[in-house]
Write a protein that holds these residues in place. Structure first.
Motif, PDB file in Angstrom:
ATOM      1  N   MET A   1      -4.015   7.983  -6.040  1.00 17.80           N
ATOM      2  CA  MET A   1      -5.436   8.018  -5.856  1.00 17.80           C
ATOM      3  C   MET A   1      -5.801   9.370  -5.243  1.00 17.80           C
ATOM      4  N   PRO A   2      -6.809  10.029  -5.776  1.00 14.80           N
ATOM      5  CA  PRO A   2      -7.216  11.324  -5.215  1.00 14.80           C
ATOM      6  C   PRO A   2      -7.825  11.167  -3.829  1.00 14.80           C
ATOM      7  N   ASP A   3      -7.589  12.157  -2.988  1.00 19.38           N
ATOM      8  CA  ASP A   3      -8.166  12.194  -1.646  1.00 19.38           C
ATOM      9  C   ASP A   3      -8.955  13.491  -1.522  1.00 19.38           C
ATOM     10  N   ARG A   4     -10.255  13.401  -1.635  1.00 22.89           N
ATOM     11  CA  ARG A   4     -11.112  14.594  -1.602  1.00 22.89           C
ATOM     12  C   ARG A   4     -11.066  15.306  -0.258  1.00 22.89           C
ATOM     13  N   PHE A   5     -10.579  14.655   0.763  1.00 22.26           N
ATOM     14  CA  PHE A   5     -10.587  15.242   2.096  1.00 22.26           C
ATOM     15  C   PHE A   5      -9.208  15.709   2.555  1.00 22.26           C
ATOM     16  N   SER A   6      -8.232  15.690   1.678  1.00 21.23           N
ATOM     17  CA  SER A   6      -6.870  16.046   2.072  1.00 21.23           C
ATOM     18  C   SER A   6      -6.747  17.495   2.541  1.00 21.23           C
ATOM     19  N   ALA A   7      -7.626  18.370   2.101  1.00 22.68           N
ATOM     20  CA  ALA A   7      -7.573  19.778   2.506  1.00 22.68           C
ATOM     21  C   ALA A   7      -8.357  20.044   3.788  1.00 22.68           C
ATOM     22  N   ASN A   8      -9.077  19.043   4.285  1.00 17.00           N
ATOM     23  CA  ASN A   8      -9.856  19.219   5.509  1.00 17.00           C
ATOM     24  C   ASN A   8      -8.972  19.005   6.730  1.00 17.00           C
ATOM     25  N   ALA A   9      -9.200  19.812   7.749  1.00 20.51           N
ATOM     26  CA  ALA A   9      -8.464  19.651   9.004  1.00 20.51           C
ATOM     27  C   ALA A   9      -8.989  18.433   9.755  1.00 20.51           C
ATOM     28  N   ALA A  10      -8.079  17.699  10.364  1.00 20.82           N
ATOM     29  CA  ALA A  10      -8.478  16.538  11.166  1.00 20.82           C
ATOM     30  C   ALA A  10      -9.183  17.027  12.430  1.00 20.82           C
ATOM     31  N   SER A  11     -10.182  16.282  12.871  1.00 23.39           N
ATOM     32  CA  SER A  11     -10.890  16.626  14.104  1.00 23.39           C
ATOM     33  C   SER A  11     -11.217  15.340  14.856  1.00 23.39           C
ATOM     34  N   LEU A  12     -11.501  15.473  16.139  1.00 20.32           N
ATOM     35  CA  LEU A  12     -11.826  14.296  16.936  1.00 20.32           C
ATOM     36  C   LEU A  12     -13.149  13.673  16.519  1.00 20.32           C
ATOM     37  N   SER A  13     -14.019  14.436  15.892  1.00 18.09           N
ATOM     38  CA  SER A  13     -15.304  13.889  15.457  1.00 18.09           C
ATOM     39  C   SER A  13     -15.252  13.340  14.036  1.00 18.09           C
ATOM     40  N   GLY A  14     -14.142  13.542  13.347  1.00  7.70           N
ATOM     41  CA  GLY A  14     -14.002  13.047  11.983  1.00  7.70           C
ATOM     42  C   GLY A  14     -13.526  11.600  11.955  1.00  7.70           C
ATOM     43  N   PRO A  15     -13.488  11.016  10.775  1.00  5.45           N
ATOM     44  CA  PRO A  15     -13.047   9.626  10.649  1.00  5.45           C
ATOM     45  C   PRO A  15     -11.541   9.491  10.922  1.00  5.45           C
ATOM     46  N   ALA A  16     -11.156   8.311  11.337  1.00  7.60           N
ATOM     47  CA  ALA A  16      -9.741   8.033  11.594  1.00  7.60           C
ATOM     48  C   ALA A  16      -8.968   8.042  10.281  1.00  7.60           C
ATOM     49  N   SER A  17      -7.729   8.489  10.348  1.00  9.34           N
ATOM     50  CA  SER A  17      -6.874   8.474   9.164  1.00  9.34           C
ATOM     51  C   SER A  17      -5.809   7.380   9.255  1.00  9.34           C
ATOM     52  N   HIS A  18      -5.725   6.727  10.424  1.00 10.30           N
ATOM     53  CA  HIS A  18      -4.749   5.655  10.622  1.00 10.30           C
ATOM     54  C   HIS A  18      -5.303   4.698  11.669  1.00 10.30           C
ATOM     55  N   VAL A  19      -4.999   3.424  11.526  1.00 11.49           N
ATOM     56  CA  VAL A  19      -5.412   2.405  12.498  1.00 11.49           C
ATOM     57  C   VAL A  19      -4.236   1.478  12.773  1.00 11.49           C
ATOM     58  N   PHE A  20      -4.246   0.839  13.952  1.00 11.65           N
ATOM     59  CA  PHE A  20      -3.210  -0.143  14.268  1.00 11.65           C
ATOM     60  C   PHE A  20      -3.731  -1.096  15.335  1.00 11.65           C
ATOM     61  N   PRO A  21      -3.240  -2.341  15.316  1.00 14.14           N
ATOM     62  CA  PRO A  21      -3.664  -3.308  16.332  1.00 14.14           C
ATOM     63  C   PRO A  21      -3.107  -2.918  17.697  1.00 14.14           C
ATOM     64  N   VAL A  22      -3.896  -3.156  18.741  1.00 15.67           N
ATOM     65  CA  VAL A  22      -3.501  -2.813  20.102  1.00 15.67           C
ATOM     66  C   VAL A  22      -3.258  -4.097  20.894  1.00 15.67           C
ATOM     67  N   THR A  23      -2.096  -4.173  21.519  1.00 14.40           N
ATOM     68  CA  THR A  23      -1.776  -5.265  22.436  1.00 14.40           C
ATOM     69  C   THR A  23      -1.764  -4.684  23.839  1.00 14.40           C
TER      70      THR A  23
END
Length: 87
Positions: A1-23
């Protein structure tokens, strides 16, 4: 699947790229530091930031996003549930 944002640098104001449940735990760190926490069921959230400071957020509403870099959510003092780490 294409990812149009793969060339963009991650930033704290950008959307999350990974999530996980917190205990929440007083002894165990999160699997990785988060950029924010999603609070599914509201309440109090006690945590430790990546700088080592501790904080308690009172009356956090269900569906809220806490934009705080944390490496541990403490069991003591945390009443919120269904917490998700956003990376």
């Amino acid at each position: 699947m294409p990812d149009r944002f793969s060339a963009n640098a991650a930033s704290l104001s950008g959307p999350a790229s990974h999530v996980f449940p917190v205990t929440p735990s007083d002894a165990t760190d999160l699997t990785e530091a988060v950029r924010a926490l999603y609070i599914g069921s509201g309440g109090t959230v006690s945590l430790r930031t990546v700088s080592g400071a501790t904080a308690t957020f009172l009356s956090v509403a269900a569906g809220s996003i806490l934009p705080v870099r944390a490496d541990r959510v403490l069991q003591t003092g945390t009443t919120a549930t269904d917490i998700v780490g956003l990376v």
